[in-house]
Design an enzyme around this catalytic site. Structure first.
Site, PDB file in Angstrom:
ATOM      1  CD  GLN A   1      -3.113  -0.853   0.325  1.00 41.21           C
ATOM      2  OE1 GLN A   1      -3.344   0.266  -0.142  1.00 41.21           O
ATOM      3  NE2 GLN A   1      -3.857  -1.899   0.016  1.00 41.21           N
TER       4      GLN A   1
ATOM      5  CB  ALA B   1       1.655  -4.645 -10.468  1.00 44.63           C
TER       6      ALA B   1
ATOM      7  CB  CYS C   1      -7.817 -10.217   1.353  1.00 42.06           C
ATOM      8  SG  CYS C   1      -6.904  -9.754  -0.124  1.00 42.06           S
TER       9      CYS C   1
ATOM     10  CB  THR D   1       7.322 -19.134 -18.669  1.00 38.96           C
ATOM     11  OG1 THR D   1       7.752 -20.426 -19.118  1.00 38.96           O
ATOM     12  CG2 THR D   1       7.711 -18.080 -19.698  1.00 38.96           C
TER      13      THR D   1
END
Length: 380
Positions: A186, A207, A331, A243
């Protein structure tokens, strides 16, 4: 309602992807950075360029930047990775201790539960009535068995800024071998996040909190810190297998660089709106209770309790009027109350009747006041 103008005030939950980030992501080639042919080499060079860009923003070495699948992933890998590394060195789980606060993000508290299941001793340090952790009190839990301290930099619900530098300094004075991690997801838009200046060994970023894409984050791992992977792999210092998601990583690097560049000016602008809005709330809603510190508070956070209001129903009513806000951390949507506000003490009802308003780049005082006026209209 078709054509209704939307007013978004839930930036602590997630931010839109900025146009600059989208533009960068759209230019990313399709190659696999691990391939030996030209397409792979081009992708590998872009991956390393993104890593250097993040490193420059954090004022760290490129080799200390590990790309993850988000903030929760970074937090989990930090805590479990430290403990696993110690276990692999021959230290039993029962001989390890970890210190976290009671008001951490769910990803930290859930990982702490897993550590407890493994046999690690977890100490939960309390906070004062403003949600601030005392470095001295925290250090009372540190022993020669303590391997890790994890304290969030900016609380995702009440916006309090913890004295992470002081915590790290005192913790290492008590036990020079202890590692310090901070969840800084945050933080980058409004407060400095240079890990070395904060004195931390590990630091998590996400992000989606800084106008970047979902599904990518960063874990700063100091170069001499041993961190074991949850599953063996070859990518990202062997810490995060699979990857690399190059478009997301490029988006992360652009978003973080832009956040740091604009940080000082945007923090000042947003804090001005926040302060005026708190005054407006005090005038329009006299019974509102401010949650969190008044002084040590991130620029964009407004968290209040309305004891006589069903705030979850109010959020739905506001949504129908075109306003997006939340009651607590996304969450923890299955919990009936805010565990963070509950830890502030006082009337337990306070934790059940919370509203979190978080500002962002598109916020202005006029629309923020309209939000408060609508709350008043709906609750009186």
């Amino acid at each position: 309602m078709v054509g209704m103008q939307r007013h978004y005030f839930d930036y602590a939950s997630t931010t839109p992807v900025s146009d600059a980030v989208k533009e960068k992501m759209n230019t990313v080639p399709f190659g696999n950075p691990g391939s030996l042919h030209e397409e792979g080499r081009v992708a590998s060079e872009l991956l390393q360029s993104a890593r250097k860009k993040v490193a420059n923003a954090l004022k760290v070495k490129a080799g200390e930047v590990v790309f993850t699948h988000g903030g929760t992933d970074a937090n989990m890998r930090a805590l479990l990775g430290v403990v696993k590394a110690k276990k692999e060195k021959g230290v039993s789980y029962s001989d390890m201790e970890v210190v976290v606060s009671r008001i951490e993000h769910a990803s930290i508290l859930n990982t702490a539960k897993e550590l407890l299941r493994l046999g690690v001793t977890v100490h939960y340090v309390s906070n004062n009535e403003e949600g601030i952790i005392s470095p001295s009190e925290l250090c009372s839990y540190i022993t020669e068995k303590t391997v890790l301290v994890s304290i969030g930099y900016v609380n995702n619900e009440i916006g309090t800024i913890q004295p992470v530098r002081a915590i790290a300094t005192k913790a290492k004075e008590k036990n020079p071998h202890v590692l310090v991690h901070t969840d800084a997801c945050q933080s980058p838009l409004y407060v400095p996040v240079a890990p070395h200046a904060l004195g931390v060994d590990l630091l998590s970023l996400d992000a989606q909190k800084i106008y970047g894409p979902k599904g990518v984050g960063v874990l700063f791992v100091r170069q001499d810190v041993e961190l074991s992977p949850l599953v063996d792999g070859t990518q990202e210092r062997g810490i995060v297998p699979g990857t690399e998601a190059l478009p997301l990583i490029v988006g992360m690097s652009e978003a973080l660089s832009d956040a740091v560049l604009k940080q000082e000016d945007e923090a000042k602008r947003i804090a001005g709106i926040r302060d005026e809005l708190f005054e407006y709330i005090e005038d329009k809603i006299p019974g509102a209770i401010r949650n969190g510190s008044k002084e040590s508070r991130v620029a964009n956070n407004i968290n209040i309790s309305l004891l006589s209001v069903d705030t979850e129903y109010l959020v739905m009513q506001l949504d129908a009027r075109g306003f997006a806000i939340s009651t607590k951390s996304t969450c923890e949507r299955d919990m009936p109350y805010s565990h963070v506000v509950k830890e502030l003490g006082g009337d337990e009802k306070r934790a059940y009747h919370t509203l979190r308003i978080s500002l962002g780049r598109d916020s202005d005082l006029e629309n923020a006041k309209k939000l408060i006026d609508t709350i008043v209209e709906l609750t009186t």
